[in-house]
Enzyme design. Structure first.
Site, PDB file in Angstrom:
ATOM      1  N   PHE A  36       0.842  -1.252   0.109  1.00 22.63           N
ATOM      2  CA  PHE A  36      -0.082   0.115  -0.069  1.00 22.63           C
ATOM      3  C   PHE A  36       0.823   1.011  -0.036  1.00 22.63           C
ATOM      4  O   PHE A  36       1.600   1.404   0.912  1.00 22.63           O
ATOM      5  CB  PHE A  36      -0.849   0.111   1.167  1.00 22.63           C
ATOM      6  CG  PHE A  36      -2.014   1.067   1.249  1.00 22.63           C
ATOM      7  CD1 PHE A  36      -3.140   1.222   0.542  1.00 22.63           C
ATOM      8  CD2 PHE A  36      -1.524   2.494   1.573  1.00 22.63           C
ATOM      9  CE1 PHE A  36      -3.844   2.273   0.224  1.00 22.63           C
ATOM     10  CE2 PHE A  36      -2.438   3.520   1.821  1.00 22.63           C
ATOM     11  CZ  PHE A  36      -3.594   3.361   1.054  1.00 22.63           C
ATOM     12  N   ASP A  48       9.827   2.919   1.581  1.00 21.62           N
ATOM     13  CA  ASP A  48       8.280   3.728   1.699  1.00 21.62           C
ATOM     14  C   ASP A  48       8.252   3.644   3.393  1.00 21.62           C
ATOM     15  O   ASP A  48       7.847   2.602   3.777  1.00 21.62           O
ATOM     16  CB  ASP A  48       7.014   3.169   1.191  1.00 21.62           C
ATOM     17  CG  ASP A  48       5.869   4.008   1.400  1.00 21.62           C
ATOM     18  OD1 ASP A  48       5.934   4.502   2.221  1.00 21.62           O
ATOM     19  OD2 ASP A  48       4.930   3.628   0.696  1.00 21.62           O
ATOM     20  N   LYS A 108       3.301  11.609   6.504  1.00 18.22           N
ATOM     21  CA  LYS A 108       2.111  11.287   7.744  1.00 18.22           C
ATOM     22  C   LYS A 108       2.768  11.968   8.983  1.00 18.22           C
ATOM     23  O   LYS A 108       2.700  13.088   9.446  1.00 18.22           O
ATOM     24  CB  LYS A 108       1.976   9.880   8.088  1.00 18.22           C
ATOM     25  CG  LYS A 108       1.257   9.337   7.003  1.00 18.22           C
ATOM     26  CD  LYS A 108       0.706   7.913   7.486  1.00 18.22           C
ATOM     27  CE  LYS A 108      -0.243   7.377   6.552  1.00 18.22           C
ATOM     28  NZ  LYS A 108      -1.428   7.965   6.074  1.00 18.22           N
TER      29      LYS A 108
END
Length: 416
Positions: free
Chosen positions: A148, A233, A262
């Site tokens: 994801f 990532d 984030k």
């Protein structure tokens, strides 16, 4: 003038308004949050909930962290946006401090995690053509199944999740998907036209999947041998979540490229970045890539404070220590019939609940009724990722509620 009334209406009315006028891209739990602080949120009716999700790690430092709010307020009184058409006085410090935190040389700032991943994809392709010498249009990026990385058209083109991918074709070519943790498949995929491996050191959305020991170092070695970029990532796994600044550190791996987001914005503003060497990010020239809001003064001010907080090591240590406590307690639930498996590192866990006890959504709803907020994924799995500032007593109480939902004794009252 009277103060504006925020969130006027009952929870049912507010939820109904959302359902009537918002595209149905999410299926939130039926709770309406009005305020929050630290690891706790309060709904419109005044009921408190322990946040055990932390905005998918965007809230690593808790809700309304004092240092971050003060940094944002101070910048709000000065300047919030210039665009990259002009220099501003926070940009240089942000790039310098973030590059040093990562042990890298250059920073390309964006806003969201998806934008950072898109930027990493463009970086790898441009590097492949300009530096490695791959024939034009032939660059390949190798990714892992069950990944994801976001929801843009390019990113969902290499997703294996039917819900994320279906009905959005035609899809972007140039990606090869291999099983996560399968070194043989990775080896075979790294052919001459491969320019990068894009991988999550821990797969979050897939259920907090940790790769087999030695897998990441072996991939790192393969990419080095084949002249391929290793792009990590760390949008969810990075910046303290796993007990280290970066999840890659658990395996002694230093990638060529960090993809961050984030927590970099401290739960205040969206901030993301691609961080790498001058040899990689130096392939860009003015006009070839950019973002109106990327690296804006407000974002830089908040992110600079995040970086300063991480430099102390306090949050990494806290995540490691409380993470040991979390995983010890969750581990005790395995084998009793209620919990099948527990995975994760630091204050991050994927918990596979016995399907006969309910779906992940049903378990999340039962926890909500007891004042704990988590998020389900993939059937009967729930994810636990509280803010790194959570107190020991609060963490223990949250685990008590999980035990109660699963039929174990020990549920206590809500901490004051």
């Amino acid at each position: 003038m009277p103060e504006p009334e925020y969130g006027a209406g009952t929870p049912a009315e507010l939820i109904a308004a959302t359902g009537a006028h918002s595209a149905h891209t999410y299926h939130p739990l039926p709770v309406v949050i009005a305020s929050a602080e630290g690891a706790w949120m309060t709904d419109v009716g005044g009921r408190r909930y322990l946040d055990m999700l932390a905005g998918y790690s965007a809230l690593n430092f808790g809700h309304r962290n004092r240092r971050l709010i003060e940094a944002a307020r101070a910048q709000l009184d000065r300047v919030t946006l210039t665009s990259r058409a002009f220099h501003h006085d926070r940009f240089g410090a942000f790039c310098t401090e973030l590059a040093e935190l990562c042990g890298m040389e250059m920073v390309l700032p964006m806003n969201t995690g998806s934008e950072a991943v898109e930027t990493a994809v463009k970086t790898a392709r441009k590097w492949g053509y300009k530096v490695k010498g791959v024939p034009d249009g032939m660059a390949k990026i190798v990714v892992a199944a069950n990944n994801f990385h976001g929801r843009t058209t390019t990113i969902i083109s290499f997703s294996t999740d039917p819900e994320a991918r279906a009905d959005y074709g035609p899809y972007t070519p140039g990606f090869e998907i291999v099983p996560y943790g399968d070194l043989t498949a990775m080896d075979a995929a790294l052919t001459d036209n491969a320019v990068a491996v894009l991988i999550e050191p821990i797969q979050g959305e897939a259920g907090v999947l940790v790769p087999p020991p030695g897998y990441l170092p072996a991939v790192r070695e393969l990419t080095r041998e084949r002249n391929v970029l290793f792009m990590a990532d760390e949008v969810q796994s990075g910046l303290g979540r796993t007990g280290r600044t970066f999840a890659c550190e658990h395996e002694g791996v230093v990638p060529d490229v960090y993809v961050l987001g984030k927590a970099l914005g401290g739960g205040v503003v969206p901030v993301s970045a691609v961080v790498s060497s001058a040899a990689v990010l130096g392939v860009f020239r003015p006009g070839e890539h950019g973002s109106t809001f990327g690296g804006n003064p407000l974002a830089c001010a908040v992110a600079l404070e995040v970086i300063a907080m991480l430099r102390t090591g306090e949050f990494q240590r806290r995540a490691a220590e409380l993470g040991d406590r979390l995983h010890h307690e969750l581990g005790l639930l395995v084998g009793g019939g209620a919990v099948k498996r527990v995975r994760g590192r630091g204050l991050w866990a994927g918990v596979d609940i016995a399907p006969e006890l309910g779906t992940g959504r049903e378990i999340s709803e039962r926890l909500m009724e007891r004042g704990v907020l988590v998020k389900d994924t993939h059937g009967s799995t729930i994810r636990i990722a509280p803010p790194l500032v959570i107190g020991e007593e609060d963490l223990d109480w949250g685990l008590d509620q999980l035990r109660a939902v699963l039929g174990w004794a020990g549920a206590g009252t809500v901490p004051a």
